[in-house]
Motif scaffolding. Structure first.
Motif, mmCIF file in Angstrom:
data_model
loop_
_atom_site.group_PDB
_atom_site.id
_atom_site.type_symbol
_atom_site.label_atom_id
_atom_site.label_comp_id
_atom_site.label_asym_id
_atom_site.label_seq_id
_atom_site.Cartn_x
_atom_site.Cartn_y
_atom_site.Cartn_z
ATOM 1 N N ILE A 179 109.531 -36.113 69.008
ATOM 2 C CA ILE A 179 108.796 -35.688 67.813
ATOM 3 C C ILE A 179 109.486 -34.498 67.160
ATOM 4 O O ILE A 179 109.580 -34.410 65.932
ATOM 5 C CB ILE A 179 107.336 -35.350 68.164
ATOM 6 N N GLN A 180 110.015 -33.596 67.988
ATOM 7 C CA GLN A 180 110.717 -32.437 67.448
ATOM 8 C C GLN A 180 111.995 -32.855 66.740
ATOM 9 O O GLN A 180 112.410 -32.232 65.772
ATOM 10 C CB GLN A 180 111.035 -31.447 68.565
ATOM 11 N N SER A 183 112.348 -35.322 61.791
ATOM 12 C CA SER A 183 111.825 -34.530 60.667
ATOM 13 C C SER A 183 111.643 -35.373 59.433
ATOM 14 O O SER A 183 110.849 -35.067 58.558
ATOM 15 C CB SER A 183 112.772 -33.372 60.365
ATOM 16 N N ASP A 231 106.394 -41.330 53.389
ATOM 17 C CA ASP A 231 107.767 -40.966 53.749
ATOM 18 C C ASP A 231 108.805 -41.851 53.072
ATOM 19 O O ASP A 231 109.993 -41.554 53.113
ATOM 20 C CB ASP A 231 107.935 -41.043 55.271
ATOM 21 N N THR A 255 105.776 -36.132 55.124
ATOM 22 C CA THR A 255 105.336 -36.246 56.523
ATOM 23 C C THR A 255 103.842 -35.986 56.602
ATOM 24 O O THR A 255 103.240 -35.415 55.678
ATOM 25 C CB THR A 255 106.064 -35.233 57.425
ATOM 26 N N LYS A 257 102.370 -33.868 58.641
ATOM 27 C CA LYS A 257 102.142 -32.422 58.737
ATOM 28 C C LYS A 257 102.176 -31.768 57.354
ATOM 29 O O LYS A 257 101.332 -30.929 57.017
ATOM 30 C CB LYS A 257 103.205 -31.787 59.640
ATOM 31 N N ASP A 279 105.948 -38.683 61.692
ATOM 32 C CA ASP A 279 105.472 -37.806 62.754
ATOM 33 C C ASP A 279 104.069 -38.136 63.255
ATOM 34 O O ASP A 279 103.610 -37.558 64.248
ATOM 35 C CB ASP A 279 105.505 -36.349 62.288
ATOM 36 N N THR A 280 103.372 -39.047 62.621
ATOM 37 C CA THR A 280 102.025 -39.422 63.035
ATOM 38 C C THR A 280 101.649 -40.711 62.316
ATOM 39 O O THR A 280 102.481 -41.327 61.660
ATOM 40 C CB THR A 280 101.025 -38.290 62.700
ATOM 41 N N LYS A 619 107.708 -47.662 64.240
ATOM 42 C CA LYS A 619 108.084 -46.249 64.402
ATOM 43 C C LYS A 619 109.084 -46.081 65.540
ATOM 44 O O LYS A 619 108.992 -45.183 66.368
ATOM 45 C CB LYS A 619 106.848 -45.376 64.614
ATOM 46 N N GLY A 660 107.802 -43.512 68.100
ATOM 47 C CA GLY A 660 108.648 -42.346 68.269
ATOM 48 C C GLY A 660 109.758 -42.556 69.278
ATOM 49 O O GLY A 660 110.587 -41.676 69.494
#
Length: 754
Positions: A179-180, A183, A231, A255, A257, A279-280, A619, A660
């Motif tokens: 996940i990190q 981006s 996205d 994203t 976030k 990211d989600t 994903k 992910g």
């Protein structure tokens, strides 16, 4: 002889008096005391050591006293304590948080699994530390003896000689790291679905005709500020431009976030929210926004139907609309929200559903219920799916020049006269041009022979992929009403035509089974690529509309800046170029077989592009690592394409529940492996394969997947071997992933090129 007083831990000399193969060694100490060394005390590194390997009768050995049996007075001794004890520095070698790999050696079904980390050193995985996604009642539902696992060290106790491991913690750490890393959404080519060029021309024509109608105006009033969370820039940016042109103030977040930050810091009157974000998930974002601001209208936008998302969206009263969204859809949404304060629900006819309705036909085919029953099953499912009662699968014999019915639903039988005349009808046009024939309102002249057979006002005909040129098939849908078929119905019918081709081929010889998987693959790919295709198509349609507005402005305002118009034109061209390349790529799977010089890196890149939309839908990140020194090889390209497609599709389907995750495709040239120097690895993040199944997975019909047919890897291995190659499981870690290795020769001798 007087016995010496012995203490635990004391080192003594003893002579072996007897070897007990299943129990250990009987010894006598120098003072005459009797002792026993159990098997487990012979070695640190062997689980079930044979006592005869460590000593022979009469041999003098040194051992460590453990204790004395109070009843018999015999001593219990240890031979392994005179060896290096791996537990003395265990906390340094296995600190908490260290990643380890080992082999399952023993299972306690309701407690956990023992894992050998090195010879003589085991760790233990409690049952609650195995799977992060679900509660496990029986360890053997996930782990078997001899399976390889990766885990984190979570507790070390040298005194009690225990190491507790956690597969769950390892997987959770990997997920956080992934996940990190992510981006932005993974870049990749959009892949066109199985609708051919003629169908797309008809769809665009329908859009153009609808654009000629008078469009109701939209005027910002209560709804002024709109947030788009998507996205896919190719969809989100044209939508933002169109809304901005209508007078709305728009923000675009790429994203989940970023979208949550915008919605928490600023005030908006409407949110367009994509269902799949890097990211989600869209539904998770919707639930969070709804909890904070339940009065804020949210529209969930997706390219395909997900039952779980729909159920969760219904609970918070968030409507779902499906891509591509035409201008008329946007106007309806905005006007309804302005006038009623509520978002409209999408009409059921507009849902771009997944191809689940093909499943009964696939099951019938896989269980060998017979070709006739399979064809009738799939026609019945298509009839219910698109709401059309009259369907016909025509069989055209080129040599006899006659048309017969292979299967049908709701149509009259063919007489000899009809059978002869239909060779001059659009049935033959479909087969000769290999293109869709679609008439929203039939022409009596062109369709006269079909109209003599039965009455209808609209029809659509689809070519069925054929393995033999002498006999061809075409699928036709008829309806008594004009302008009956929409885009979704045409897409479903095309998928059925592809599946029918597979069903017809399935009954032939094993060599033709290769083509079956090729055709089934198209049907399976269609559902996965709809999401990406609709993003491109939706963006292109909105950009075309913006261009139309730009040219109108320029006609009345010659001094207007051309910059925005050029940007819109460039965006439209990029989308259309991508679609064009996708068509060429997708059709490559249908070409003729031949031995040729192949750039294997390019072939892998092509296959990855073909399946990238399916990966994006789930994903999954596709990572390519190619050897720049890889030479060309002489092989059959179409077979290799299908091998790669089958392995990748299998990996993606198994990885689908793990968003992910990363799927890595790599190539390597190893010249010292003279026989097969070309190595290709597919490293997935699926559930892993039990070691006892390493050979079974290539057997015809073997599958552990719900709804699986057991064809994919069976065919892939056969195709690889047909060009002198091989497929094997190089490594598989349960709950972490599997690496498939494909080995290929640079070329075969002429006598082997069959």
């Amino acid at each position: 002889m007087t016995q010496t007083k012995h203490a635990p831990g004391q080192i003594v000399k003893a002579r072996v008096t007897r070897i007990l193969p299943y129990f250990g060694l009987l010894v006598r100490l120098e003072d005459g005391s009797r002792g026993f060394i159990r098997r487990r005390e012979l070695s640190w590194s062997e689980k079930e050591p044979h006592p005869g390997k460590f000593a022979h009768v009469g041999q003098e050995i040194e051992a460590v006293i453990l204790d004395r049996d109070a009843a018999t007075g015999n001593l219990s001794l240890s031979l392994r304590l005179r060896q290096h004890d791996p537990w003395t520095e265990i906390e340094k070698r296995y600190p908490v948080g260290k990643e380890v790999q080992g082999v399952v050696t023993r299972i306690l079904p309701d407690r956990g699994a023992f894992v050998e980390l090195e010879r003589g050193l085991d760790g233990f995985i409690p049952i609650s530390f195995i799977d992060p996604e679900r509660k496990i009642e029986n360890v053997e539902d996930v782990l078997w003896v001899d399976d390889h696992v990766r885990a984190l060290v979570v507790e070390v106790e040298a005194r009690t000689k225990t190491i507790h491991l956690s597969v769950k913690a390892y997987l959770q750490r990997r997920r956080r790291e992934r996940i990190q890393e992510i981006s932005v959404a993974p870049a990749g080519a959009a892949i066109e679905d199985i609708i051919d060029q003629k169908t797309r021309e008809l769809l665009y024509q329908a859009v153009l005709e609808s654009d000629r109608c008078e469009t109701p105006l939209v005027q910002p009033n209560r709804i002024r500020r709109i947030l788009i969370i998507d996205d896919i820039v190719e969809f989100g940016q044209p939508l933002a431009d169109w809304l901005g042109q209508k007078g709305y103030e728009v923000k675009l977040a790429l994203t989940g976030k970023e979208g949550l930050d915008f919605s928490g810091q600023e005030t908006f009157d409407l949110i367009f929210l994509d269902s799949h974000l890097p990211d989600t998930t869209g539904i998770e974002v919707a639930e969070k926004i709804n909890a904070a601001r339940p009065e804020l209208p949210i529209l969930l936008v997706t390219g395909y139907e997900d039952e779980m998302d729909m159920e969760r969206a219904a609970k918070i009263e968030v409507p779902i609309w499906f891509k591509p969204m035409a201008e008329q859809d946007l106007i309806e949404i905005l006007n309804t929200l302005e006038n009623t304060g509520h978002l409209p629900a999408m009409a059921a006819s507009a849902h771009e559903k997944q191809l689940d309705f093909l499943q009964p036909g696939i099951e019938s085919l896989a269980t060998r219920r017979g070709l006739s029953k399979t064809l009738q099953t799939i026609l019945g499912e298509l009839s219910r799916e698109v709401g059309v009662k009259s369907l016909a699968l025509f069989r055209v014999d080129a040599k006899k020049r006659e048309v017969t019915l292979e299967a049908s639903q709701g149509v009259p039988p063919l007489s000899d006269e009809h059978s002869y005349n239909l060779i001059y009808s659009p049935v033959q046009d479909v087969i000769e041009t290999n293109r869709l024939v679609y008439q929203s309102q039939v022409s009596p002249r062109r369709f006269k022979y079909l109209l003599k057979w039965m009455s209808f006002q609209s029809c659509a005909g689809f070519p069925v992929p054929a393995l033999h040129r002498e006999v061809s098939h075409a699928l036709f849908l008829f309806d008594s009403r004009p302008r009956r078929f929409d885009r979704a119905q045409l897409a479903r019918a095309q998928a059925v035509a592809t599946f029918v081709g597979a069903a017809l081929a399935f009954e032939q010889t094993e060599s033709q089974l290769q083509a079956v998987q090729q055709l089934i693959l198209k049907g399976q790919l269609a559902a996965g690529i709809l999401h990406e295709v609709h993003n491109r198509l939706g963006g292109a349609l909105l950009t075309a509309k913006l261009l139309h507005g730009d040219f109108e402005d320029l006609r009345h305002q010659p001094q207007k800046d051309w910059f925005k118009t050029q940007e819109h034109a460039r965006s439209l061209q990029e989308n259309l170029d991508t679609i064009s390349e996708s068509i060429k790529l997708f059709r490559r799977l249908s070409r003729e077989e031949s031995w040729e010089e192949i750039d294997i890196n390019q072939a892998l890149h092509r296959t990855a592009d073909l399946l990238r939309p399916l990966a994006i839908k789930n994903k999954i990140d596709l990572k390519l690592e190619f050897d720049d020194k890889m030479p060309h090889l002489h092989s059959v390209g179409v077979r290799l394409d299908q091998v790669f497609c089958n392995i990748l599709l299998n990996a993606i389907e198994w990885m689908a529940p793990k968003p992910g995750a990363c799927l890595t495709i790599s190539s390597r040239f190893v010249p010292e492996n003279f026989k097969r120097p070309v190595q290709i690895r597919f490293c997935d993040a699926g559930p892993g394969i039990h070691r006892h199944h390493f050979d079974s997975i290539y057997e015809l019909g073997f599958t552990t997947k719900n709804g699986g047919t057991g064809l994919g890897l069976f065919i892939a291995k056969g195709l690889a071997e047909s060009v002198g190659g091989n497929i094997l499981v190089e490594e598989s870690i349960i709950l972490v992933g599997t690496t498939f290795l494909v080995e290929l020769p640079l070329r075969l001798s002429g006598k082997n090129q069959k």
